[in-house]
Design a protein around this motif. Sequence first.
Motif, PDB file in Angstrom:
ATOM      1  N   THR A 130      64.229  73.843  14.759  1.00  0.00           N
ATOM      2  CA  THR A 130      63.326  73.714  15.884  1.00  0.00           C
ATOM      3  C   THR A 130      62.176  72.862  15.748  1.00  0.00           C
ATOM      4  O   THR A 130      61.092  72.262  15.951  1.00  0.00           O
ATOM      5  N   GLN A 131      61.528  73.123  14.020  1.00  0.00           N
ATOM      6  CA  GLN A 131      60.550  72.629  13.636  1.00  0.00           C
ATOM      7  C   GLN A 131      60.544  72.144  12.718  1.00  0.00           C
ATOM      8  O   GLN A 131      61.333  72.033  11.488  1.00  0.00           O
ATOM      9  N   PRO A 132      59.789  70.219  12.378  1.00  0.00           N
ATOM     10  CA  PRO A 132      60.104  70.096  10.731  1.00  0.00           C
ATOM     11  C   PRO A 132      59.728  70.966  10.143  1.00  0.00           C
ATOM     12  O   PRO A 132      59.069  72.731   9.832  1.00  0.00           O
ATOM     13  N   ILE A 133      59.334  70.984   8.172  1.00  0.00           N
ATOM     14  CA  ILE A 133      59.089  71.834   7.280  1.00  0.00           C
ATOM     15  C   ILE A 133      58.070  71.425   7.298  1.00  0.00           C
ATOM     16  O   ILE A 133      57.525  70.527   6.908  1.00  0.00           O
ATOM     17  N   SER A 134      56.905  72.403   7.142  1.00  0.00           N
ATOM     18  CA  SER A 134      55.867  72.210   7.369  1.00  0.00           C
ATOM     19  C   SER A 134      54.718  72.887   5.868  1.00  0.00           C
ATOM     20  O   SER A 134      53.939  72.959   5.154  1.00  0.00           O
ATOM     21  N   ASN A 135      55.776  73.260   5.558  1.00  0.00           N
ATOM     22  CA  ASN A 135      55.318  74.056   3.603  1.00  0.00           C
ATOM     23  C   ASN A 135      55.802  72.773   2.749  1.00  0.00           C
ATOM     24  O   ASN A 135      57.174  72.987   2.131  1.00  0.00           O
ATOM     25  N   ARG A 136      55.136  71.987   2.429  1.00  0.00           N
ATOM     26  CA  ARG A 136      55.869  70.760   1.119  1.00  0.00           C
ATOM     27  C   ARG A 136      55.389  71.471   0.153  1.00  0.00           C
ATOM     28  O   ARG A 136      53.800  71.405   0.002  1.00  0.00           O
ATOM     29  N   SER A 137      56.950  71.719  -0.266  1.00  0.00           N
ATOM     30  CA  SER A 137      56.482  71.927  -1.981  1.00  0.00           C
ATOM     31  C   SER A 137      56.949  71.259  -2.975  1.00  0.00           C
ATOM     32  O   SER A 137      57.516  70.219  -2.268  1.00  0.00           O
ATOM     33  N   ALA A 138      56.665  70.965  -4.141  1.00  0.00           N
ATOM     34  CA  ALA A 138      57.370  69.658  -4.692  1.00  0.00           C
ATOM     35  C   ALA A 138      58.655  70.232  -4.819  1.00  0.00           C
ATOM     36  O   ALA A 138      59.365  69.714  -5.462  1.00  0.00           O
ATOM     37  N   THR A 139      58.749  71.242  -4.920  1.00  0.00           N
ATOM     38  CA  THR A 139      60.579  71.829  -5.376  1.00  0.00           C
ATOM     39  C   THR A 139      61.056  71.803  -3.976  1.00  0.00           C
ATOM     40  O   THR A 139      62.349  72.311  -3.874  1.00  0.00           O
ATOM     41  N   LEU A 140      60.938  70.901  -2.890  1.00  0.00           N
ATOM     42  CA  LEU A 140      61.657  70.824  -1.621  1.00  0.00           C
ATOM     43  C   LEU A 140      63.130  70.455  -2.109  1.00  0.00           C
ATOM     44  O   LEU A 140      63.137  69.582  -2.752  1.00  0.00           O
ATOM     45  N   GLU A 147      63.119  64.633   5.056  1.00  0.00           N
ATOM     46  CA  GLU A 147      63.404  65.039   4.750  1.00  0.00           C
ATOM     47  C   GLU A 147      62.749  66.622   5.138  1.00  0.00           C
ATOM     48  O   GLU A 147      62.933  67.847   5.251  1.00  0.00           O
ATOM     49  N   LEU A 148      61.707  66.630   6.105  1.00  0.00           N
ATOM     50  CA  LEU A 148      60.940  67.628   6.247  1.00  0.00           C
ATOM     51  C   LEU A 148      61.888  67.751   8.067  1.00  0.00           C
ATOM     52  O   LEU A 148      61.445  68.434   8.571  1.00  0.00           O
ATOM     53  N   ARG A 149      62.333  66.867   8.426  1.00  0.00           N
ATOM     54  CA  ARG A 149      63.210  67.059  10.032  1.00  0.00           C
ATOM     55  C   ARG A 149      64.386  67.105   9.461  1.00  0.00           C
ATOM     56  O   ARG A 149      65.050  67.098  10.296  1.00  0.00           O
ATOM     57  N   LYS A 150      64.411  68.747   9.529  1.00  0.00           N
ATOM     58  CA  LYS A 150      65.341  69.978   9.588  1.00  0.00           C
ATOM     59  C   LYS A 150      65.626  69.457  11.047  1.00  0.00           C
ATOM     60  O   LYS A 150      66.980  70.089  11.478  1.00  0.00           O
ATOM     61  N   ASP A 151      64.118  69.426  12.299  1.00  0.00           N
ATOM     62  CA  ASP A 151      64.763  69.760  13.466  1.00  0.00           C
ATOM     63  C   ASP A 151      65.630  68.662  13.853  1.00  0.00           C
ATOM     64  O   ASP A 151      65.756  68.765  15.253  1.00  0.00           O
ATOM     65  N   ALA A 152      65.426  67.281  13.559  1.00  0.00           N
ATOM     66  CA  ALA A 152      66.008  66.587  14.062  1.00  0.00           C
ATOM     67  C   ALA A 152      67.116  66.144  13.860  1.00  0.00           C
ATOM     68  O   ALA A 152      67.435  64.952  14.989  1.00  0.00           O
ATOM     69  N   HIS A 153      68.071  66.766  13.535  1.00  0.00           N
ATOM     70  CA  HIS A 153      69.853  66.249  13.903  1.00  0.00           C
ATOM     71  C   HIS A 153      70.298  66.196  15.045  1.00  0.00           C
ATOM     72  O   HIS A 153      69.959  67.191  15.605  1.00  0.00           O
ATOM     73  N   ASN A 190      70.241  64.851   4.542  1.00  0.00           N
ATOM     74  CA  ASN A 190      70.789  66.150   5.047  1.00  0.00           C
ATOM     75  C   ASN A 190      70.054  67.090   4.974  1.00  0.00           C
ATOM     76  O   ASN A 190      69.164  67.766   4.362  1.00  0.00           O
ATOM     77  N   HIS A 191      70.558  68.002   6.363  1.00  0.00           N
ATOM     78  CA  HIS A 191      69.898  69.464   6.113  1.00  0.00           C
ATOM     79  C   HIS A 191      71.004  70.760   6.158  1.00  0.00           C
ATOM     80  O   HIS A 191      71.494  71.281   7.815  1.00  0.00           O
ATOM     81  N   ILE A 192      71.891  71.004   5.295  1.00  0.00           N
ATOM     82  CA  ILE A 192      73.054  71.717   5.586  1.00  0.00           C
ATOM     83  C   ILE A 192      72.889  73.353   4.761  1.00  0.00           C
ATOM     84  O   ILE A 192      73.383  74.151   4.455  1.00  0.00           O
ATOM     85  N   THR A 193      71.747  73.140   3.319  1.00  0.00           N
ATOM     86  CA  THR A 193      71.493  74.880   2.580  1.00  0.00           C
ATOM     87  C   THR A 193      69.690  75.075   3.139  1.00  0.00           C
ATOM     88  O   THR A 193      69.306  74.554   2.960  1.00  0.00           O
ATOM     89  N   PRO A 194      69.434  76.399   4.031  1.00  0.00           N
ATOM     90  CA  PRO A 194      68.836  76.220   5.057  1.00  0.00           C
ATOM     91  C   PRO A 194      67.893  77.266   3.794  1.00  0.00           C
ATOM     92  O   PRO A 194      66.595  77.065   4.138  1.00  0.00           O
ATOM     93  N   GLU A 195      68.704  77.676   3.007  1.00  0.00           N
ATOM     94  CA  GLU A 195      68.346  79.296   1.993  1.00  0.00           C
ATOM     95  C   GLU A 195      66.590  77.462   1.269  1.00  0.00           C
ATOM     96  O   GLU A 195      65.777  77.645   1.076  1.00  0.00           O
TER      97      GLU A 195
END
Length: 563
Positions: free
Chosen positions: A458-468, A502-508, A438-443
């Motif tokens: 409107t965009q996937p998460i491009s900044n992949r960090s281990a802490t996402l 998890e990267l696809r916050k844009d796709a819901h 799910n993607h409920i927490t923009p922070e």
Amino acid sequence: MQQRRKSVFGSAPYAMKQAALGAGVAARKNGTPLSMAAVVFFLFVFATFLYNEDIKSIADFPFSSGALRAKSPDLHLLQEAEAAAHQAVSTLARRGEQAVVRVLDDAPAATATATLLRPAANGSITGVLLVAKTNAAAVASAIAREEEGQEKDRDVTLPSVMGLGGGGAEEAKRREDEEAAERASTAKAAAATAALRSVVSVPETCDLYRGSWVYDEVNAPVYKETQCEFLTEQVTCMRNGRRDDSYQKWRWQPTDCDLPRFDARLLLERLRNKRLMFVGDSLNRNQWESMVCLVQSVIPKGHKTLTKFVNNGSSNIFYAHDYNATVEFYWAPFLVESNSDNPKVHSVPNRVIQWHSIAKHAKNWVGVDYLVFNTYIWWLNELSMKVLKGSFDEGATEYEEVDRPVAYSEVLKTWAKWVDRNIDPNRTTVFFMGMSPNHITPEAWGNQQGGIKCAMETQPISNRSATLDVGTDWRLYAGAQDVLQTFRRVPVHFVDITALSELRKDAHTSVHTLRQGKLLTPEQQADPRTYADCIHWCLPGLPDTWNEFLYARIVSRPWTTQA
Ligand SMILES: *[C@@H]1O[C@H](CO)[C@@H](O)[C@H](O)[C@H]1NC(C)=O
Ligand SMILES: *[C@@H]1O[C@H](CO)[C@@H](O)[C@H](O)[C@H]1NC(C)=O
Ligand SMILES: *[C@@H]1O[C@H](CO)[C@@H](O)[C@H](O)[C@H]1NC(C)=O
Ligand SMILES: *[C@@H]1O[C@H](CO)[C@@H](O)[C@H](O)[C@H]1NC(C)=O
Ligand SMILES: *[C@@H]1O[C@H](CO)[C@@H](O)[C@H](O)[C@H]1NC(C)=O
């Protein structure tokens, strides 16, 4: 962001091969027109079949187009069925005959096969029998067999019925020519079939789930929203008012190999005379819908049927007539028995499971050729899970609360035990879908201001960090991995979609969807904090990629001799 484009996708020889195959199939079709009786029969059954849910209320009713005017939620199906029925009825009327529809609700499959409509020797059609619910797939295949049988009879019966007469040198010559053409087109079709039985190479060692999202307007999406009549309003985000369509244009590119381009004909060939079933919750239904759209594009109108059964755990069944193949969905959000097993009436805040009971559901999975399981989202509303003491059947209501990961593992063990004992690995391939996030927490993705759940994305998460951390319960992921490792007899493919999704916050579907069966109003759409759905996904969209993983594993397996 990686932007490389692979030439294997959409290469010219590939396209040419597809065109050639298409021509082969078309030639065969033209060579064998259906007899009048077969056509009438087919229209009939088609109409009845579409109407399965409603028509059971008019059992034993003289067949007329009026009888079909039962209430239906789906105008499109209504029109199609009515047109088909009307044509069937008027054909019969012209011939001074009458037909009766008999619908036996829930009769066993054997009954259906035995008593399906058979035209009398004089060509009149006397009845149609339809069996609802549990046996739709069996009935559908019986219909297909019936049709084939009638085609074979055609040469014997039609000439006299049509007054063409027999004998005559000209007639014999014409027949010979026809037969030669038929043989040629059969050979062509055989060659096409052989090509379709090819094995796609996907290295077993390649980790398909390690990679990145590539913006690729050329190759994505695989189908268009407007081209798939079977999509439900829940997922048609553009039609529901979404403005940006870039969420459809991201293609998953594994790091170490290529994901094969989805080819519906290749997959359908694998599914010939087989059943593919998704079992689980609404996210698996989301994926089932995607799969239906992926395969349906190559099937002509009238050669595919979607049947939905309301208020019964089982099934949504898509049937590809020419392939005798089904793509089905079975509702079982916890896999084991629960108080949420009714697919319609399940907004139960108080979720209770019976963690060692699976047989009631599982009996519907026996003999299916490809099984795709999931369970996750229903576990999230509370930190613990309520586990029934005793059995629902015996009216038990007491439960104990068990830690979510503990209960989850226990349920998967129940499921695994069933799989290991009941699945023939030589016949059935089993998949388990990883957790859909799910993607409920923009922070979580650094959108401190301006973000409301997934609504503005409107965009996937491009900044992949281990802490996402979007809130996925990785303890359940780990639990599933552990249980899957215990399989000995039956290999289960874990489809590891979690991190890449998890990267696809844009796709819901966000605010471009339904709530309680109704499209969100403009006022509701303007209030994403309350109404955005950041659980389900738009189609075309992310679940298409999940299905490409299934596709890759299915078409890369060798053909077995018995297949
Ligand atoms: C055709 O045969 C059936 C019984 O086999 C009979 O009931 C029906 O009246 C016949 N129809 C015609 C048009 O002769
Ligand atoms: C059609 O598919 C069903 C389900 O997989 C199978 O049981 C049946 O044998 C098939 N029919 C034919 C004619 O092959
Ligand atoms: C579906 O309906 C049949 C017959 O009415 C019934 O036996 C079966 O238990 C139902 N399945 C579920 C999951 O409710
Ligand atoms: C699967 O097929 C192989 C080879 O035909 C056979 O040796 C094996 O016993 C079969 N396994 C099961 C579980 O039937
Ligand atoms: C990438 O993510 C980190 C940690 O989440 C954040 O501090 C950083 O600002 C992000 N960078 C960009 C370009 O968004």
